[in-house]
Structures are given as C-alpha cells and as structure tokens.
Design an enzyme around this catalytic site. Structure first.
Site, PDB file in Angstrom:
ATOM      1  N   HIS A 102      -4.742  -1.561  11.018  1.00  0.00           N
ATOM      2  CA  HIS A 102      -4.010  -0.697  10.332  1.00  0.00           C
ATOM      3  C   HIS A 102      -2.381  -1.213  10.157  1.00  0.00           C
ATOM      4  O   HIS A 102      -2.054  -1.317   9.123  1.00  0.00           O
ATOM      5  CB  HIS A 102      -4.077   0.929  11.139  1.00  0.00           C
ATOM      6  CG  HIS A 102      -3.092   1.592  10.422  1.00  0.00           C
ATOM      7  ND1 HIS A 102      -1.716   1.911  10.865  1.00  0.00           N
ATOM      8  CD2 HIS A 102      -2.788   2.193   9.036  1.00  0.00           C
ATOM      9  CE1 HIS A 102      -1.161   2.758  10.318  1.00  0.00           C
ATOM     10  NE2 HIS A 102      -1.825   3.028   9.137  1.00  0.00           N
ATOM     11  N   GLU A 105      -2.791  -3.855   7.435  1.00  0.00           N
ATOM     12  CA  GLU A 105      -2.319  -3.322   6.062  1.00  0.00           C
ATOM     13  C   GLU A 105      -1.149  -2.983   5.572  1.00  0.00           C
ATOM     14  O   GLU A 105      -0.805  -2.999   4.527  1.00  0.00           O
ATOM     15  CB  GLU A 105      -3.318  -1.909   5.991  1.00  0.00           C
ATOM     16  CG  GLU A 105      -3.292  -1.118   4.895  1.00  0.00           C
ATOM     17  CD  GLU A 105      -3.350   0.271   4.974  1.00  0.00           C
ATOM     18  OE1 GLU A 105      -2.446   0.896   4.435  1.00  0.00           O
ATOM     19  OE2 GLU A 105      -3.986   0.837   5.872  1.00  0.00           O
ATOM     20  N   HIS A 106      -0.453  -2.388   6.514  1.00  0.00           N
ATOM     21  CA  HIS A 106       1.086  -2.121   6.185  1.00  0.00           C
ATOM     22  C   HIS A 106       1.701  -3.741   6.047  1.00  0.00           C
ATOM     23  O   HIS A 106       2.525  -3.545   4.898  1.00  0.00           O
ATOM     24  CB  HIS A 106       1.945  -1.826   7.448  1.00  0.00           C
ATOM     25  CG  HIS A 106       1.734  -0.332   7.538  1.00  0.00           C
ATOM     26  ND1 HIS A 106       2.720   0.544   7.372  1.00  0.00           N
ATOM     27  CD2 HIS A 106       0.227   0.727   7.547  1.00  0.00           C
ATOM     28  CE1 HIS A 106       2.385   1.754   7.522  1.00  0.00           C
ATOM     29  NE2 HIS A 106       1.071   1.953   7.658  1.00  0.00           N
ATOM     30  N   GLU A 182       4.415   6.766  12.335  1.00  0.00           N
ATOM     31  CA  GLU A 182       3.423   7.637  11.665  1.00  0.00           C
ATOM     32  C   GLU A 182       2.567   8.072  12.540  1.00  0.00           C
ATOM     33  O   GLU A 182       1.963   9.190  12.304  1.00  0.00           O
ATOM     34  CB  GLU A 182       2.461   6.304  10.866  1.00  0.00           C
ATOM     35  CG  GLU A 182       1.324   6.806   9.996  1.00  0.00           C
ATOM     36  CD  GLU A 182       0.661   5.721   9.091  1.00  0.00           C
ATOM     37  OE1 GLU A 182      -0.212   5.690   8.718  1.00  0.00           O
ATOM     38  OE2 GLU A 182       1.255   4.422   9.111  1.00  0.00           O
TER      39      GLU A 182
END
Length: 508
Positions: A102, A105-106, A182
C-alpha cells in the site's frame, strides 16, 4: 486517492454498476411492485445468451516483455479506461514489513526520471479525466478514464512509472507520515474497522490475509526507502502485470499503442510463484468482541472460512455464490424475510461470499438490532436461519430465482466499462483465465440444489467461523445492546446498511 473500498466477488456484481469498487450488496427495503408474468428459466437463459452475444469480443495478447494486454471494446462513447494490475498485494509482503504494498501505491504518484511529481495527475485532470489506485491482499491496480484520443498519452505515463520511479528519503519519509495518518483515520478512529481487523486476524491464523492491507502500525513506522525500492524492483515488472483497456478502441489500435509505450519497458525481474502460508483446517469456533463509546449502532457478524474461486473444487465457488444470494442477498432473501419482515428485530441483515482471492475466501452473515430487540436476539435469529438452511437445504425455486438475479446483475455490469475492467482485472490477478471468466454464467447455470446444500453443510460449520460483535460502551453483553434511543433503527425505520460489515482489505 479515494476513501476505503472493499473487495468482493461476482455475487455482488450489481454493486459495480455505480462505478465504485466492489462492495457488499446489502439487503434493500422492498419497493412498490407490479406483478409481471414470470419468465421461464429457458427464456431467461436465452435472454442472457443473446445479451452476451451482442457484446464485442474480448481479446488478449502478450508483449515480448511478458505484459499481458486485455482489450474490452465498448464503442458507445469516445472514452477509454486504462487499468494496470500488478500481481502483488499485501499478502505477498515479507513478514515484518506489513503495509509496504500500500505504501508503494502511494509512492507511485511521485515523480519519475521523465516526469515531475504531479505531472501525470495534472495531465489527467486537465482533460476532465479520472484516476485512482487501490491495494488489496492479492493485487495493486492503477487506472485512468479519459477521452479516447488521450489514451496513448496515458499509456506512456503509466509505462514510464513502471520502470522510472525516483524515490528519495525526501519523498518517502513524508509519505510514510501520510499512510500513518490514513491508518489513524480509517482504523484507529473507527471501531467497526478495528473489529473487522480483529476478526480477520482470528479467522486467518496462518495466512497473510490475517494481516491488514494497510499494515500494522508498529511495522508501518519503520518502512523505508530501501523497502519500497526492493518491493518495486521485484514486483513492478511488465511480466508481473496485466494491462486492461476498455472503451472505444480496437485490438489493433491498442496493440500499436502498447508496443510503442509498454513494449519499451524492460523485463527486469522474475517474481516467481506466489508461495504463501496456507490456513490449516479450522478446529474451533472463535469470538471477538469490541466495546467502544464511539459505537452508535451495535452489530454482529459471523465470518466462515471457505474456498475461493481459485481453491474451490468444481462447482463449489458457484454454489457458495448462490447460497449467499439465497440466504442474505436482498429483500427476498431468507434472512431479510425472517429478521426484518416477519420478526421485526433487525434493521439490517444479509450475507455475502467473498471468493475473488488467490487463497481462501470468506462467507459472511451480519445483522443489526431494531427497536427494542437486542443484538443477542439478532444473532440467534441469524444462527437459526443458517441452521435451518443447513438442516433442510434450499429449494429448486429459490435456486432458480438466485440464478436469475445473478444473470441479470452480470448483464447490467456490462453497461459499465470500468466495472467490467475491474471484474477481469481482479480475476486475472487471482489465478483465473479469460476463458474461466467468460464461462462463469454457464457454470452458475449448471449449479444444482444438491451442490448448494453440500456447500452449506460443508462450510457453514461453527468450527470454521469467527463471530464478531460490536458493542457500545454502555453494554457489556450482546443481550444488553440495542439500537440507540432516537435512532432510525430504534423507531422502527429500516436502514438496509446499518452495521453491515465489510471485507478486510483496505484500498486507497
């Protein structure tokens, strides 16, 4: 990047029609109805076949560097959707670095050797396009929807960041703070998300599906530039990806553009077979309870360990799909009729099957209390319906109706090119072939009552389950947990989505 989104298989195909990523198909309150004459099963099957025959043929080819390209023609409007799916997700992470899939991905939205940070996104927004990305247990995907004349430019941008990403500590460390925030927002501040995380950890005792996609906080805090580069270099290679192009294009046009863009990306790694720890056969039922003062609506969910599309025996996955629809797929389902309509004890209830996975899948039931009913009453009501179904089985009429609903959902799904691309991308990334995806309607049609009943008896067993209850701080047990006074559920209004849980993978 958007709010959390969840993965679910084709039994909830209708949920894709809004263009969002896969989400549970919650039970809906009945709408005013007319009474048309009922079509026969033969008529329904013929209609589905005719609709499928009208759809342009889906074609595929592979570039020399190993990138599979899938083309889904849709000539109704001059737009195109590009999706790049990498066959790697959080369940492929090395122990101790949870969240790196993840995190990368950022970082893919940072600059490359060719384009500065923000240039790609600005190019998409300047032409009125849309873009996003999401990470799951089994895959990571990036997409854009743009006017078709800008497709080649988008392919060039996406191909560029497949091999030219530039990562420095100045880029990586601030973004690490972003994913930690997040997690605070999505998990730490959300009791429902915390419960789902705990249920997953209890259900998957050996599989990496028990580790949250976003990662454990103490491991996220240590993620480094070196971790991201190592992950990128191993998995973000064209031979580990699938490019899906849906829209107003032909295969010849896509082939030419793909060869000029992605075809120049070098094959720089061999990720190898996806070998992961597997779940042992469950031996004991488990219970997870979370009480929190922030809980405004108590809920209960029971999650069963079941095979996925990829691990099931022939016909099992399709049987589980139809079983979920019969048990809790809508306003005509057994759970809805019993708990909401007849007993009036639930504000929301349902069931669904999460089978699009490389390893094991999940089958879930859920419910929330209504009025003076307690959570314990709802849980007993759900369990009673499950036990009755396992004991007595489903009927031929129920199965035919479920098949009809699934057929129609697939027809409606074809009306959304992005949703169709997502369906193919998720399936191809979790071990299926195009032929298997295409044959799904026929496999659904072939399911028998005996197969559905066998799936229920085999997999809806207590020892295969985790019961998760979410309680307000004022209630110490589920027998005390009720809909809060003054809420729609307490006054008798039915909220179809009240307290409905979501499957465990986080997307951004």
């Amino acid at each position: 990047m958007t709010s959390p989104l969840r993965r679910l298989r084709a039994s909830c195909l209708a949920a894709l029609l809004a263009g969002s990523m896969l989400t549970p198909a919650f039970a809906q309150a009945p709408a005013p109805q007319t009474v048309p004459s009922a079509p026969t099963a033969q008529t329904q099957t013929t209609t589905s076949a005719e609709a499928e025959a009208k759809r342009p043929k889906i074609e595929s080819f592979t570039l020399e560097n190993g990138l599979q390209v899938v083309v889904l023609p849709d000539h109704r409007a001059p737009i195109a959707t590009q999706m790049v799916w990498y066959k790697v997700g959080s369940a492929d992470e090395t122990p101790g670095v949870s969240g790196i899939a993840h995190f990368l991905e950022h970082l893919m939205f940072k600059g490359t050797k060719t384009h500065k940070e923000g240039e790609f996104s600005n190019a998409v927004s300047s032409i009125g396009g849309e873009e996003n990305a999401f990470t799951s247990y089994d895959y990571t995907a990036y997409y854009q929807q743009v006017p078709v004349e800008q497709l080649k430019e988008m392919m060039g941008f996406e191909a560029d960041r497949m091999e030219n990403l530039v990562l420095t500590d100045e880029v990586v460390l601030p973004e690490r703070d972003v994913i930690l925030e997040e997690r605070r927002m999505r998990i730490d501040n959300d009791p429902g998300a915390q419960l789902s995380e705990a249920v997953d950890a209890a259900l998957f005792q050996n599989s990496h599906y028990g580790i949250p996609v976003i990662g454990w906080r103490h491991e996220m805090e240590k993620l480094s530039r070196e971790d991201a580069i190592r992950f990128y270099d191993k998995y973000y290679t064209p031979n580990n990806a699938t490019l899906l192009i849906a829209g107003d294009v032909t295969i010849d046009q896509v082939r030419a553009m793909a060869e000029e863009t992605f075809g120049k990306v070098k094959r720089r790694a061999e990720p190898g077979e996806r070998l992961r720890p597997q779940e042992p056969e469950p031996r004991a039922a488990r219970t997870v309870t979370l009480s929190d003062p922030r809980v405004t609506q108590p809920s209960v969910q029971t999650t069963y360990l079941v095979p996925s599309d990829n691990t099931a025996k022939d016909g099992e996955s399709e049987a589980l799909d139809l079983l979920a629809d019969i048990l809790g797929g809508g306003a005509t389902s057994r759970l809805y009729r019993s708990l909401v309509v007849e007993q009036g004890i639930a504000a929301g209830t349902g069931a669904y099957y999460q089978g699009t996975a490389l390893d094991d899948g999940q089958f879930m039931t859920y419910g929330t209390p209504r009025g003076d009913a307690t959570l314990e009453q709802v849980q007993k009501g759900v369990d009673a319906e499950v036990d009755k179904l396992v004991r007595e089985g489903v009927t031929e009429a129920e199965l035919d109706a479920a098949k009809n609903r699934v057929r129609k959902a697939l027809i409606y799904l074809a009306d959304n090119q992005a949703a169709m691309a997502r369906r193919y991308g998720a399936a191809l990334s979790t071990g299926q072939t195009i032929a298997e995806i295409e044959s799904w309607p026929e496999r659904i049609e072939a399911v028998t009552v005996d197969q559905v009943n066998a799936a229920a008896r085999t997999y809806l067993q207590k020892k295969r389950s985790v019961v998760g209850t979410l309680l307000p701080a004022s209630a110490e047990t589920s027998a005390e947990a009720k809909a809060p006074e003054g809420s729609p559920a307490a006054s008798g209004a039915v909220d179809p989505t009240a307290g409905a849980p979501v499957p465990g993978d986080t997307r951004s």
